[in-house]
Design a protein around this motif. Sequence first.
Motif, mmCIF file in Angstrom:
data_model
loop_
_atom_site.group_PDB
_atom_site.id
_atom_site.type_symbol
_atom_site.label_atom_id
_atom_site.label_comp_id
_atom_site.label_asym_id
_atom_site.label_seq_id
_atom_site.Cartn_x
_atom_site.Cartn_y
_atom_site.Cartn_z
ATOM 1 N N GLN A 1 -5.643 2.232 -8.588
ATOM 2 C CA GLN A 1 -7.069 1.910 -8.631
ATOM 3 C C GLN A 1 -7.752 2.326 -7.334
ATOM 4 O OE1 GLN A 1 -8.124 1.018 -11.668
ATOM 5 N NE2 GLN A 1 -5.921 1.150 -12.111
ATOM 6 N N ARG B 1 -6.342 4.750 -13.899
ATOM 7 C CA ARG B 1 -7.524 4.524 -13.060
ATOM 8 C C ARG B 1 -8.825 4.820 -13.799
ATOM 9 N NH1 ARG B 1 -9.373 7.657 -7.525
ATOM 10 N NH2 ARG B 1 -10.650 5.970 -6.674
ATOM 11 N N ASN C 1 -0.090 1.137 -11.556
ATOM 12 C CA ASN C 1 -1.454 0.979 -12.078
ATOM 13 C C ASN C 1 -2.360 0.292 -11.068
ATOM 14 O OD1 ASN C 1 -3.236 -1.348 -13.459
ATOM 15 N ND2 ASN C 1 -3.422 0.524 -14.655
ATOM 16 N N ARG C 2 -1.865 -0.761 -10.432
ATOM 17 C CA ARG C 2 -2.674 -1.498 -9.463
ATOM 18 C C ARG C 2 -2.995 -0.645 -8.241
ATOM 19 N NH1 ARG C 2 -5.527 -4.796 -11.767
ATOM 20 N NH2 ARG C 2 -5.136 -3.186 -13.329
ATOM 21 N N TYR D 1 1.279 -2.328 -3.137
ATOM 22 C CA TYR D 1 1.619 -2.001 -4.522
ATOM 23 C C TYR D 1 2.542 -0.776 -4.583
ATOM 24 C CZ TYR D 1 -2.026 -5.212 -6.176
ATOM 25 O OH TYR D 1 -2.791 -6.323 -6.450
ATOM 26 N N LEU E 1 2.695 -1.975 -11.162
ATOM 27 C CA LEU E 1 2.355 -1.839 -9.745
ATOM 28 C C LEU E 1 1.701 -0.495 -9.457
ATOM 29 C CD1 LEU E 1 5.647 -3.400 -8.361
ATOM 30 C CD2 LEU E 1 3.358 -4.388 -8.121
ATOM 31 N N TRP F 1 -3.315 -0.965 -1.468
ATOM 32 C CA TRP F 1 -2.606 0.031 -2.273
ATOM 33 C C TRP F 1 -1.189 0.265 -1.758
ATOM 34 C CZ3 TRP F 1 -0.652 4.221 0.286
ATOM 35 C CH2 TRP F 1 -1.193 4.509 1.540
#
Length: 278
Positions: free
Chosen positions: A166, A224, A162-163, A63, A160, A60
């Motif tokens: 998660q 998410r 969004n990634r 990102y 990014l 995380w």
Amino acid sequence: MGIVFALLSSLTWGTSDFFGGLATRARSAAAVTGWSQACAFVVVSVAVLLVRPEVSGWSWLVYAAAAGLCGVAGLLCFYTALAQGTMGVVSPIASMGALVPVGIGLAMGERPGAVTWLGVVVALVGVVLASGPELSGAVSPRPVLLAVASALFFGFTLFLLNRGAQASPLLTVWGMRAASVTLFVGAALVLRSVGGVGTREVPGLAAIGVGDLAANFFFGTASRIAGDSLAVVTVLGSLYPVMTILLARAILGERLRRVQQAGVLLALVGAAVISLRP
């Protein structure tokens, strides 16, 4: 709930952009951005210490840092384009950054239904029209290229974010601000300047920064939540120009041209259509 958080992100982004734009009338864009993000970094750091989110791994952070740097690059390109070009040309181009994560989502296998696609297209067209495009007359290529660059940076920022979200939306926005603030602190040390910002201006800049921070957190939370595709969440989160335009009308008395009125209506209709999806 993902749709609600995505719409909240557009409302807070639009509000933060409006007041950030007002602040740049007195200070440089770099000073406003640097100070507002520094204040937001303090706030989100306190939140992280209080909540203590638990995550596994450090992916995380990669990102988040990349999103923070892309976001800063996008803002610098955007404000420079606005200073050198016409708002009616720059703004519609920059707002199309939403197409980047939408395209990535499709490449990753997302397949929204026909009704959802209709809402996405209507909302995107509405955002462009609401920006009040003025494509008549001579258009200098430099601000157009800068606007295209800002759109790409903003689009990759959303992807990014969004990634990273998660794993944890809160830690991701913390990482974004840590990266951007490190960049601004380095620039301030090299230039030996903090932009001439006075103590009385800090609370207002802090509010702008916290608003932008909240918008990022809302978007990360929306992306998410299971069931809400990247394409749909991105389009809803990209309705922020509508909020900025409405605030300018209410506070500054700026008149909406008919094309902008139609754009606002289409953006709202598109959002409503997207919300109807199963």
